[in-house]
Enzyme design. Structure first.
Site, PDB file in Angstrom:
ATOM      1  N   THR A  51       0.824  -1.208   0.000  1.00 53.39           N
ATOM      2  CA  THR A  51       0.000   0.000   0.000  1.00 53.39           C
ATOM      3  C   THR A  51       0.858   1.257   0.000  1.00 53.39           C
ATOM      4  OG1 THR A  51      -1.806  -1.156   1.077  1.00 53.39           O
ATOM      5  CG2 THR A  51      -1.769   1.220   1.348  1.00 53.39           C
ATOM      6  N   SER A  98       1.614  -7.522  -0.564  1.00 53.24           N
ATOM      7  CA  SER A  98       2.466  -8.436   0.197  1.00 53.24           C
ATOM      8  C   SER A  98       1.851  -9.816   0.370  1.00 53.24           C
ATOM      9  CB  SER A  98       2.850  -7.838   1.547  1.00 53.24           C
ATOM     10  OG  SER A  98       1.739  -7.688   2.382  1.00 53.24           O
ATOM     11  N   THR A 132       1.631  -4.172   4.281  1.00 55.14           N
ATOM     12  CA  THR A 132       1.510  -4.410   5.725  1.00 55.14           C
ATOM     13  C   THR A 132       0.966  -5.798   6.064  1.00 55.14           C
ATOM     14  OG1 THR A 132      -0.707  -3.439   5.805  1.00 55.14           O
ATOM     15  CG2 THR A 132       1.157  -1.963   6.228  1.00 55.14           C
ATOM     16  N   ASP A 133       0.255  -6.443   5.110  1.00 53.80           N
ATOM     17  CA  ASP A 133      -0.377  -7.726   5.447  1.00 53.80           C
ATOM     18  C   ASP A 133       0.636  -8.782   5.878  1.00 53.80           C
ATOM     19  OD1 ASP A 133      -2.768  -6.596   4.800  1.00 53.80           O
ATOM     20  OD2 ASP A 133      -2.987  -7.595   2.858  1.00 53.80           O
TER      21      ASP A 133
HETATM   22  N1  DAS Z   1      -2.270  -4.405   0.044  1.00 53.85           N
HETATM   23  C1  DAS Z   1      -1.787  -4.883   1.261  1.00 53.85           C
HETATM   24  C2  DAS Z   1      -0.383  -5.407   1.178  1.00 53.85           C
HETATM   25  O1  DAS Z   1       0.288  -5.224   0.182  1.00 53.85           O
HETATM   26  C3  DAS Z   1      -2.038  -4.051   2.435  1.00 53.85           C
HETATM   27  C4  DAS Z   1      -1.018  -3.047   2.851  1.00 53.85           C
HETATM   28  O2  DAS Z   1       0.079  -2.887   2.349  1.00 53.85           O
HETATM   29  O3  DAS Z   1      -1.353  -2.353   3.830  1.00 53.85           O
HETATM   30  O4  DAS Z   1       0.018  -6.016   2.139  1.00 53.85           O
END
Ligand code: DAS
Length: 379
Positions: A51, A98, A132-133
Site C-alpha cells: 500500500t 504483500s 503491511t499484510d
Molecule cells: N495491500 C496490502 C499489502 O500489500 C495491504 C497493505 O500494504 O497495507 O500487504
C-alpha cells in the site's frame, strides 16, 4: 482522459518529481530540502510493493487502489525531506501486494541485503518498503537471515500514496532516519511504523488502520521524534551478525504448515505430510491428540504456540509452567509408538506465524529435538 484520471496522473507526477523540482513548487514558507550533502549517511531503499506504493484510481477518495504501483524511485522522490537526513538510493526488488510475497522471495531479499551490506561498506543501512499484510513475516525472516549488525528497517503504510492523509511518506522518512542513526546498529531488523521503532521479532499487525502495528507485551524499542530516532530498549535474542542461519546453498525452505487446535477438533491430516507443523493452541482436546501423534510418528516436527505468541508465561488453562501444551499431555496414555516420534517443540515467545518461519530456517540445519529447542530458546 477523464477529469478524475487526470487528477490521478497529476498526483503521480508530483510524487515522481525529483526533489529539486518539488522544492521549487513548494508553497511559500515551506522549508527547502537540503542539497545532497556528501557527509550524510548513505541509505538504500529496496521496494517490494504494498500500500505504501499504492495508487487509487480516484485519488483523494476512500475508493479502491492498486497496491505495488509506484516505483522505488517514485517513493523516494515523493519525500524531498529525505535529502536532509541521508543520501538515499532506490532499488526495486518486486512491486506486489504483500499477500503475493513467498518464502522464495524472502530468501532472495535476504540474500540481496546480505550482499549489499557485505559489498558496500559505505552504506549505513537498508530500508525495505513492504505491504503491511505480511510485513511482520518478512521482517522476522530478515531478522534471522540478514547476518550483519548494520541497521535494516522494514516499513509500510496503511493508506495508499494517493489516498487521503497517506501515512507512507512519514513512515518512510522515519525509517530512513532510523537506519541512518548509529543508535540503530546491532538492534536487529526493525519495523518503523507511526513513529514507533519496533523489533521485527515482536512486531505484529493488530489492525488495518494507522497505528495498527505494535510489539505486543514486549512493547517498542524507541520512537522517532521531530529531532530524530530515540532508542530506549534493545533486543537480547540472537540476531544479525550472530545469526547461524546461512542461506548459502539454501535453494528452498522446507514445507511447514500452520494449523489450529480447537474444541471438538480432530487434528489435521495431510495427503502428503509436511516437514513440520506449527499448531496454534491454548491446550489440546483429547480428540485431537491422536492426529498430532500420528503426524509425529510420520516424522513431522511439531511446534506448539499460543495464538498471541505469549508462550513464555504459561496460562491457567495449561497449568502454567512456562511452556505451551504438548498434544501428548491431553491424551490417555498412548500405546508405544510404531516409530520414534519426531520432536515436539515449544515456540517460546513467538506468534505461530513467526514460529513457522523460525522452524523453516531451523529445519535447514537440523531435525534433532534438542537442537531445535535450543534454536527456539536462543532466537
Ligand atoms: N495491500 C496490502 C499489502 O500489500 C495491504 C497493505 O500494504 O497495507 O500487504
Amino acid at each position: 482522459m477523464t477529469r478524475r484520471r487526470a487528477a490521478g496522473v497529476a498526483i503521480l507526477l508530483a510524487l515522481a518529481l525529483p526533489a529539486s523540482r518539488a522544492a521549487a513548487q513548494a508553497p511559500p514558507g515551506a522549508p527547502t530540502p537540503a542539497r545532497a550533502d556528501t557527509t550524510l549517511p548513505r541509505v538504500l531503499v529496496i521496494a517490494t510493493g504494498g500500500t505504501i506504493a499504492g495508487v487509487q484510481d480516484a485519488p483523494g477518495t476512500l475508493g479502491g487502489y492498486r497496491a505495488g504501483t509506484l516505483t522505488a524511485e517514485q517513493l523516494v522522490a515523493g519525500v524531498p525531506e529525505l535529502a536532509r537526513h541521508a543520501r538515499v538510493e532506490a532499488e526495486q526488488f518486486s512491486n506486489v501486494a504483500s499477500t503475493s510475497i513467498t518464502p522464495a522471495m524472502w530468501v532472495g531479499l535476504a540474500r540481496r541485503i546480505n550482499a549489499v551490506l557485505r559489498e558496500r561498506p559505505e552504506l549505513a543501512g537498508v530500508v525495505v518498503t513492504h505491504g503491511t499484510d505480511r510485513l511482520e513475516e518478512t521482517a522476522f525472516f530478515l531478522y534471522l537471515a540478514v547476518r550483519s549488525d548494520k541497521p535494516v528497517a522494514v516499513v509500510g503504510a496503511q493508506r495508499p500514496a494517493t489516498g487521503i492523509s497517506p501515512d507512507g511518506p512519514m513512515n518512510l522518512l522515519s525509517a530512513v532516519r532510523t537506519v541512518a542513526s548509529p543508535q540503530a546498529t546491532g538492534k536487529g531488523v526493525l519495523v518503523v511504523m507511526d513513529e514507533r521503532i519496533l523489533s521485527a521479532r515482536e512486531v505484529r499487525k493488530q489492525y488495518q488502520r494507522v497505528g495498527g502495528f505494535d510489539g505486543g507485551e514486549m512493547g517498542m524499542l524507541g520512537v522517532v521524534t521531530a529531532g530524530g530516532p530515540e532508542f530506549y530498549f534493545a533486543p537480547t535474542r540472537r540476531r544479525g551478525a550472530a545469526s547461524e542461519f546461512d542461506l548459502a546453498g539454501v535453494d528452498s525452505l522446507p514445507r511447514v504448515e500452520l494449523v489450529y487446535s480447537y474444541p471438538g477438533g480432530t487434528g489435521p491430516t495431510f495427503a502428503t505430510p509436511p516437514v513440520g507443523v506449527v499448531v496454534t493452541t491454548t491446550g489440546f482436546a483429547p480428540t485431537e491428540a491422536a492426529a498430532f501423534r500420528a503426524l509425529r510418528e510420520q516424522g513431522v516436527v511439531l511446534v506448539t504456540a499460543f495464538p498471541s505468541g505469549d508462550n513464555a508465561t504459561g496460562a491457567p488453562r495449561t497449568g502454567g509452567g512456562g511452556a505451551p501444551p504438548r498434544p501428548d499431555s491431553a491424551a490417555a496414555p498412548a500405546a508405544a509408538p510404531s516409530r520414534p516420534l519426531a520432536p515436539s517443540i515449544a515456540a517460546q515467545h513467538l506468534t505461530p506465524q513467526k514460529a513457522r518461519i523460525l522452524l523453516m530456517l531451523a529445519l535447514t540445519h537440523t531435525r534433532d529435538g534438542r537442537e531445535l529447542q535450543r534454536i527456539f530458546r536462543e532466537y
